[in-house]
Design a protein around this motif. Sequence first.
Motif, PDB file in Angstrom:
ATOM      1  N   ALA A   1      31.798  31.053  60.698  1.00  0.00           N
ATOM      2  CA  ALA A   1      32.336  30.475  59.463  1.00  0.00           C
ATOM      3  C   ALA A   1      33.838  30.749  59.389  1.00  0.00           C
ATOM      4  O   ALA A   1      34.318  31.472  58.523  1.00  0.00           O
ATOM      5  CB  ALA A   1      31.613  31.052  58.256  1.00  0.00           C
ATOM      6  N   ILE A   2      34.580  30.151  60.316  1.00  0.00           N
ATOM      7  CA  ILE A   2      36.027  30.334  60.368  1.00  0.00           C
ATOM      8  C   ILE A   2      36.737  29.247  59.585  1.00  0.00           C
ATOM      9  O   ILE A   2      37.701  29.507  58.885  1.00  0.00           O
ATOM     10  CB  ILE A   2      36.514  30.391  61.829  1.00  0.00           C
ATOM     11  CG1 ILE A   2      35.990  31.672  62.487  1.00  0.00           C
ATOM     12  CG2 ILE A   2      38.036  30.330  61.899  1.00  0.00           C
ATOM     13  CD1 ILE A   2      36.298  31.801  63.948  1.00  0.00           C
ATOM     14  N   LEU A   3      36.260  28.022  59.704  1.00  0.00           N
ATOM     15  CA  LEU A   3      36.856  26.917  58.945  1.00  0.00           C
ATOM     16  C   LEU A   3      36.400  27.033  57.500  1.00  0.00           C
ATOM     17  O   LEU A   3      35.229  26.845  57.194  1.00  0.00           O
ATOM     18  CB  LEU A   3      36.417  25.568  59.514  1.00  0.00           C
ATOM     19  CG  LEU A   3      36.903  25.224  60.911  1.00  0.00           C
ATOM     20  CD1 LEU A   3      36.256  23.940  61.378  1.00  0.00           C
ATOM     21  CD2 LEU A   3      38.405  25.112  60.944  1.00  0.00           C
ATOM     22  N   ASN A   4      37.311  27.353  56.623  1.00  0.00           N
ATOM     23  CA  ASN A   4      36.981  27.503  55.203  1.00  0.00           C
ATOM     24  C   ASN A   4      37.773  26.501  54.385  1.00  0.00           C
ATOM     25  O   ASN A   4      38.684  26.862  53.647  1.00  0.00           O
ATOM     26  CB  ASN A   4      37.276  28.936  54.735  1.00  0.00           C
ATOM     27  CG  ASN A   4      36.367  29.942  55.391  1.00  0.00           C
ATOM     28  OD1 ASN A   4      35.164  29.753  55.421  1.00  0.00           O
ATOM     29  ND2 ASN A   4      36.935  30.997  55.937  1.00  0.00           N
ATOM     30  N   ILE A   5      37.435  25.234  54.546  1.00  0.00           N
ATOM     31  CA  ILE A   5      38.109  24.180  53.790  1.00  0.00           C
ATOM     32  C   ILE A   5      37.461  24.127  52.426  1.00  0.00           C
ATOM     33  O   ILE A   5      36.274  23.856  52.304  1.00  0.00           O
ATOM     34  CB  ILE A   5      38.002  22.823  54.513  1.00  0.00           C
ATOM     35  CG1 ILE A   5      38.571  22.939  55.929  1.00  0.00           C
ATOM     36  CG2 ILE A   5      38.725  21.740  53.722  1.00  0.00           C
ATOM     37  CD1 ILE A   5      38.347  21.720  56.794  1.00  0.00           C
ATOM     38  N   GLY A   6      38.233  24.406  51.383  1.00  0.00           N
ATOM     39  CA  GLY A   6      37.673  24.522  50.040  1.00  0.00           C
ATOM     40  C   GLY A   6      37.655  23.249  49.230  1.00  0.00           C
ATOM     41  O   GLY A   6      37.052  23.198  48.171  1.00  0.00           O
ATOM     42  N   PHE A   7      38.333  22.203  49.724  1.00  0.00           N
ATOM     43  CA  PHE A   7      38.428  20.966  48.972  1.00  0.00           C
ATOM     44  C   PHE A   7      38.165  19.777  49.882  1.00  0.00           C
ATOM     45  O   PHE A   7      38.305  19.857  51.092  1.00  0.00           O
ATOM     46  CB  PHE A   7      39.826  20.810  48.352  1.00  0.00           C
ATOM     47  CG  PHE A   7      40.171  21.889  47.377  1.00  0.00           C
ATOM     48  CD1 PHE A   7      39.801  21.781  46.048  1.00  0.00           C
ATOM     49  CD2 PHE A   7      40.845  23.028  47.784  1.00  0.00           C
ATOM     50  CE1 PHE A   7      40.108  22.779  45.142  1.00  0.00           C
ATOM     51  CE2 PHE A   7      41.149  24.040  46.893  1.00  0.00           C
ATOM     52  CZ  PHE A   7      40.789  23.902  45.563  1.00  0.00           C
ATOM     53  N   PHE A   8      37.799  18.650  49.249  1.00  0.00           N
ATOM     54  CA  PHE A   8      37.660  17.400  49.978  1.00  0.00           C
ATOM     55  C   PHE A   8      38.993  16.664  49.869  1.00  0.00           C
ATOM     56  O   PHE A   8      39.560  16.553  48.785  1.00  0.00           O
ATOM     57  CB  PHE A   8      36.535  16.538  49.391  1.00  0.00           C
ATOM     58  CG  PHE A   8      36.387  15.231  50.089  1.00  0.00           C
ATOM     59  CD1 PHE A   8      35.746  15.159  51.315  1.00  0.00           C
ATOM     60  CD2 PHE A   8      36.919  14.080  49.553  1.00  0.00           C
ATOM     61  CE1 PHE A   8      35.629  13.958  51.981  1.00  0.00           C
ATOM     62  CE2 PHE A   8      36.797  12.868  50.208  1.00  0.00           C
ATOM     63  CZ  PHE A   8      36.151  12.812  51.428  1.00  0.00           C
TER      64      PHE A   8
ATOM     65  N   ASP B   1      29.986  39.518  62.561  1.00  0.00           N
ATOM     66  CA  ASP B   1      29.295  38.835  61.479  1.00  0.00           C
ATOM     67  C   ASP B   1      29.824  37.401  61.442  1.00  0.00           C
ATOM     68  O   ASP B   1      30.997  37.188  61.135  1.00  0.00           O
ATOM     69  CB  ASP B   1      29.556  39.526  60.140  1.00  0.00           C
ATOM     70  CG  ASP B   1      28.871  38.840  58.976  1.00  0.00           C
ATOM     71  OD1 ASP B   1      28.152  37.835  59.187  1.00  0.00           O
ATOM     72  OD2 ASP B   1      29.062  39.292  57.838  1.00  0.00           O
ATOM     73  N   PRO B   2      28.993  36.401  61.740  1.00  0.00           N
ATOM     74  CA  PRO B   2      29.487  35.023  61.743  1.00  0.00           C
ATOM     75  C   PRO B   2      29.980  34.568  60.370  1.00  0.00           C
ATOM     76  O   PRO B   2      30.788  33.655  60.278  1.00  0.00           O
ATOM     77  CB  PRO B   2      28.295  34.196  62.204  1.00  0.00           C
ATOM     78  CG  PRO B   2      27.119  35.090  62.143  1.00  0.00           C
ATOM     79  CD  PRO B   2      27.594  36.498  62.114  1.00  0.00           C
ATOM     80  N   GLN B   3      29.516  35.232  59.302  1.00  0.00           N
ATOM     81  CA  GLN B   3      29.986  34.927  57.942  1.00  0.00           C
ATOM     82  C   GLN B   3      31.118  35.864  57.523  1.00  0.00           C
ATOM     83  O   GLN B   3      31.586  35.790  56.398  1.00  0.00           O
ATOM     84  CB  GLN B   3      28.830  35.066  56.942  1.00  0.00           C
ATOM     85  CG  GLN B   3      27.632  34.212  57.235  1.00  0.00           C
ATOM     86  CD  GLN B   3      27.940  32.735  57.136  1.00  0.00           C
ATOM     87  OE1 GLN B   3      28.695  32.305  56.285  1.00  0.00           O
ATOM     88  NE2 GLN B   3      27.369  31.957  58.033  1.00  0.00           N
ATOM     89  N   GLY B   4      31.560  36.743  58.410  1.00  0.00           N
ATOM     90  CA  GLY B   4      32.516  37.781  58.058  1.00  0.00           C
ATOM     91  C   GLY B   4      33.971  37.426  58.285  1.00  0.00           C
ATOM     92  O   GLY B   4      34.826  38.307  58.285  1.00  0.00           O
TER      93      GLY B   4
END
Length: 179
Positions: free
Chosen positions: A118-125, A64-67
Amino acid sequence: MKRFYCFFGIFLFGLCFSQIKINKRKDIEIFLTDSIVSMERYLDASKPYKYLIINHTSDDYIIDPQGFMGDTEVYECNELYIHPEKIIPKGYYSRDWEDCKEDFIILKKKDSLIVQLAILNIGFFYNLKPDKTYSLDIQSKHNEYTATLLGCKDYIRDLKKQGYKIFEDIISVKIPLKP
């Protein structure tokens, strides 16, 4: 003919060293096809990062690319960057059977694919300064639980009956982040 082999060798050398292996498994490898990540490109949805997945096994896998679930932390000069500018809003959705068929990646035995994950999960700028060095510490995992968080339990169950396996692995890597 020697020129061809020389050119081919240089091409393969450059291709291999411009990629970063990001997962723990050796029988199924995942490579980020870029050697450096930039905040600007991460925020630009029209230029997603691509990953090369190589299956060295005799099994077919469901991915799952979103998994991929986990955290990505930003480091400035090897210290955790604790004051981000603002949050990056992200949405999640639930999938039905047709969405599952379109979204999921089927990795056949002894095959390789270039895909978006969707491996890079940067939550902030982050306000990155050009005179400092930055890196991303990515800690993530993919398993049956994370693959079914957005739905698709029946779809996965049917594929497992056909002999497919759920891809299970841990992502643990530190990569350069370009200001």
